[in-house]
Design a protein around this motif. Sequence first.
Motif, PDB file in Angstrom:
ATOM      1  N   CYS A  22     -34.925 -48.577 -16.798  1.00  0.00           N
ATOM      2  CA  CYS A  22     -33.564 -48.997 -16.445  1.00  0.00           C
ATOM      3  C   CYS A  22     -32.494 -48.082 -17.020  1.00  0.00           C
ATOM      4  N   ARG A  23     -32.835 -46.878 -17.320  1.00  0.00           N
ATOM      5  CA  ARG A  23     -31.977 -45.871 -17.948  1.00  0.00           C
ATOM      6  C   ARG A  23     -31.443 -46.386 -19.272  1.00  0.00           C
ATOM      7  N   SER A  24     -30.876 -45.526 -20.055  1.00  0.00           N
ATOM      8  CA  SER A  24     -30.368 -45.921 -21.371  1.00  0.00           C
ATOM      9  C   SER A  24     -29.050 -46.666 -21.228  1.00  0.00           C
ATOM     10  N   PRO A  25     -28.965 -47.894 -21.750  1.00  0.00           N
ATOM     11  CA  PRO A  25     -27.698 -48.611 -21.675  1.00  0.00           C
ATOM     12  C   PRO A  25     -26.615 -47.976 -22.538  1.00  0.00           C
ATOM     13  N   ALA A  26     -26.996 -47.080 -23.442  1.00  0.00           N
ATOM     14  CA  ALA A  26     -26.008 -46.437 -24.310  1.00  0.00           C
ATOM     15  C   ALA A  26     -25.198 -45.377 -23.570  1.00  0.00           C
ATOM     16  N   ILE A  27     -25.681 -44.935 -22.412  1.00  0.00           N
ATOM     17  CA  ILE A  27     -25.000 -43.874 -21.663  1.00  0.00           C
ATOM     18  C   ILE A  27     -23.542 -44.224 -21.406  1.00  0.00           C
ATOM     19  N   ASP A  28     -23.292 -45.471 -21.038  1.00  0.00           N
ATOM     20  CA  ASP A  28     -21.917 -45.871 -20.737  1.00  0.00           C
ATOM     21  C   ASP A  28     -21.401 -46.911 -21.732  1.00  0.00           C
ATOM     22  N   GLY A  29     -21.830 -46.779 -22.968  1.00  0.00           N
ATOM     23  CA  GLY A  29     -21.327 -47.647 -24.027  1.00  0.00           C
ATOM     24  C   GLY A  29     -21.714 -49.105 -23.875  1.00  0.00           C
ATOM     25  N   TYR A  30     -22.861 -49.349 -23.278  1.00  0.00           N
ATOM     26  CA  TYR A  30     -23.388 -50.710 -23.108  1.00  0.00           C
ATOM     27  C   TYR A  30     -22.522 -51.576 -22.198  1.00  0.00           C
ATOM     28  N   THR A  31     -21.751 -50.949 -21.331  1.00  0.00           N
ATOM     29  CA  THR A  31     -20.895 -51.738 -20.443  1.00  0.00           C
ATOM     30  C   THR A  31     -21.590 -52.149 -19.156  1.00  0.00           C
ATOM     31  N   LYS A  32     -22.685 -51.497 -18.823  1.00  0.00           N
ATOM     32  CA  LYS A  32     -23.388 -51.807 -17.570  1.00  0.00           C
ATOM     33  C   LYS A  32     -24.869 -52.028 -17.842  1.00  0.00           C
ATOM     34  N   ILE A  33     -25.207 -53.232 -18.239  1.00  0.00           N
ATOM     35  CA  ILE A  33     -26.597 -53.594 -18.477  1.00  0.00           C
ATOM     36  C   ILE A  33     -27.128 -54.237 -17.205  1.00  0.00           C
ATOM     37  N   ASP A  34     -28.194 -53.710 -16.666  1.00  0.00           N
ATOM     38  CA  ASP A  34     -28.794 -54.265 -15.457  1.00  0.00           C
ATOM     39  C   ASP A  34     -29.891 -55.244 -15.875  1.00  0.00           C
ATOM     40  N   ALA A  35     -29.498 -56.501 -16.068  1.00  0.00           N
ATOM     41  CA  ALA A  35     -30.436 -57.514 -16.552  1.00  0.00           C
ATOM     42  C   ALA A  35     -31.607 -57.702 -15.598  1.00  0.00           C
ATOM     43  N   ALA A  36     -31.366 -57.616 -14.302  1.00  0.00           N
ATOM     44  CA  ALA A  36     -32.447 -57.774 -13.325  1.00  0.00           C
ATOM     45  C   ALA A  36     -33.471 -56.653 -13.476  1.00  0.00           C
ATOM     46  N   CYS A  37     -33.006 -55.435 -13.696  1.00  0.00           N
ATOM     47  CA  CYS A  37     -33.922 -54.302 -13.896  1.00  0.00           C
ATOM     48  C   CYS A  37     -34.737 -54.508 -15.163  1.00  0.00           C
ATOM     49  N   MET A  38     -34.078 -54.924 -16.234  1.00  0.00           N
ATOM     50  CA  MET A  38     -34.796 -55.136 -17.493  1.00  0.00           C
ATOM     51  C   MET A  38     -35.841 -56.240 -17.347  1.00  0.00           C
ATOM     52  N   LYS A  39     -35.518 -57.280 -16.608  1.00  0.00           N
ATOM     53  CA  LYS A  39     -36.461 -58.377 -16.403  1.00  0.00           C
ATOM     54  C   LYS A  39     -37.694 -57.909 -15.631  1.00  0.00           C
ATOM     55  N   GLN A  40     -37.506 -56.971 -14.712  1.00  0.00           N
ATOM     56  CA  GLN A  40     -38.613 -56.473 -13.897  1.00  0.00           C
ATOM     57  C   GLN A  40     -39.288 -55.237 -14.492  1.00  0.00           C
ATOM     58  N   SER A  41     -38.823 -54.776 -15.638  1.00  0.00           N
ATOM     59  CA  SER A  41     -39.363 -53.552 -16.236  1.00  0.00           C
ATOM     60  C   SER A  41     -40.835 -53.718 -16.620  1.00  0.00           C
ATOM     61  N   PRO A  42     -41.598 -52.631 -16.620  1.00  0.00           N
ATOM     62  CA  PRO A  42     -43.001 -52.715 -17.032  1.00  0.00           C
ATOM     63  C   PRO A  42     -43.173 -53.313 -18.423  1.00  0.00           C
ATOM     64  N   THR A  43     -42.264 -53.009 -19.338  1.00  0.00           N
ATOM     65  CA  THR A  43     -42.377 -53.544 -20.694  1.00  0.00           C
ATOM     66  C   THR A  43     -42.237 -55.062 -20.693  1.00  0.00           C
ATOM     67  N   ASN A  44     -41.230 -55.582 -20.011  1.00  0.00           N
ATOM     68  CA  ASN A  44     -41.056 -57.032 -19.962  1.00  0.00           C
ATOM     69  C   ASN A  44     -42.226 -57.697 -19.244  1.00  0.00           C
ATOM     70  N   GLN A  45     -42.699 -57.098 -18.170  1.00  0.00           N
ATOM     71  CA  GLN A  45     -43.837 -57.670 -17.450  1.00  0.00           C
ATOM     72  C   GLN A  45     -45.069 -57.730 -18.357  1.00  0.00           C
ATOM     73  N   TRP A  46     -45.269 -56.686 -19.168  1.00  0.00           N
ATOM     74  CA  TRP A  46     -46.405 -56.687 -20.094  1.00  0.00           C
ATOM     75  C   TRP A  46     -46.234 -57.799 -21.129  1.00  0.00           C
ATOM     76  N   PHE A  47     -45.014 -57.928 -21.704  1.00  0.00           N
ATOM     77  CA  PHE A  47     -44.776 -58.983 -22.693  1.00  0.00           C
ATOM     78  C   PHE A  47     -45.051 -60.352 -22.107  1.00  0.00           C
ATOM     79  N   GLN A  48     -44.565 -60.610 -20.908  1.00  0.00           N
ATOM     80  CA  GLN A  48     -44.774 -61.919 -20.283  1.00  0.00           C
ATOM     81  C   GLN A  48     -46.266 -62.192 -20.085  1.00  0.00           C
ATOM     82  N   ALA A  49     -47.005 -61.200 -19.601  1.00  0.00           N
ATOM     83  CA  ALA A  49     -48.454 -61.361 -19.407  1.00  0.00           C
ATOM     84  C   ALA A  49     -49.158 -61.556 -20.750  1.00  0.00           C
ATOM     85  N   TYR A  50     -48.722 -60.829 -21.771  1.00  0.00           N
ATOM     86  CA  TYR A  50     -49.299 -60.937 -23.114  1.00  0.00           C
ATOM     87  C   TYR A  50     -49.184 -62.360 -23.637  1.00  0.00           C
TER      88      TYR A  50
END
Length: 99
Positions: A22-50
């Motif tokens: 979901c690209r680095s949220p720090a790029i634009d000073g944390y003003t544009k966090i894509d929560a939907a992307c983070m929820k669907q990210s491979p890392t989150n999917q792994w945590f949920q399955a874990y």
Amino acid sequence: PPLSIPGSTVQEARIALSTRACRSPAIDGYTKIDAACMKQSPTNQWFQAYYRAGGKQADLVVHYDQAASYDGIAVAWGLTNKKDTVEECAAHCLRHMPG
């Protein structure tokens, strides 16, 4: 469970879980966090399955680079979430239960 993503080899799973989906949220000073992307990210999917498979927070291992400068929204939002040492930051991260 072992490091895996359905349909992926262990190496492919390692790459997927270590790549910013979901690209680095720090790029634009944390003003544009894509929560939907983070929820669907491979890392989150792994945590949920874990956790669904009975994985326990205490069994996870925090990896960090002693010389790195960390930022992010992983545990607590904001630039004021500072810890005195990287070890303290890692311990805080390990205690965090994803929501």
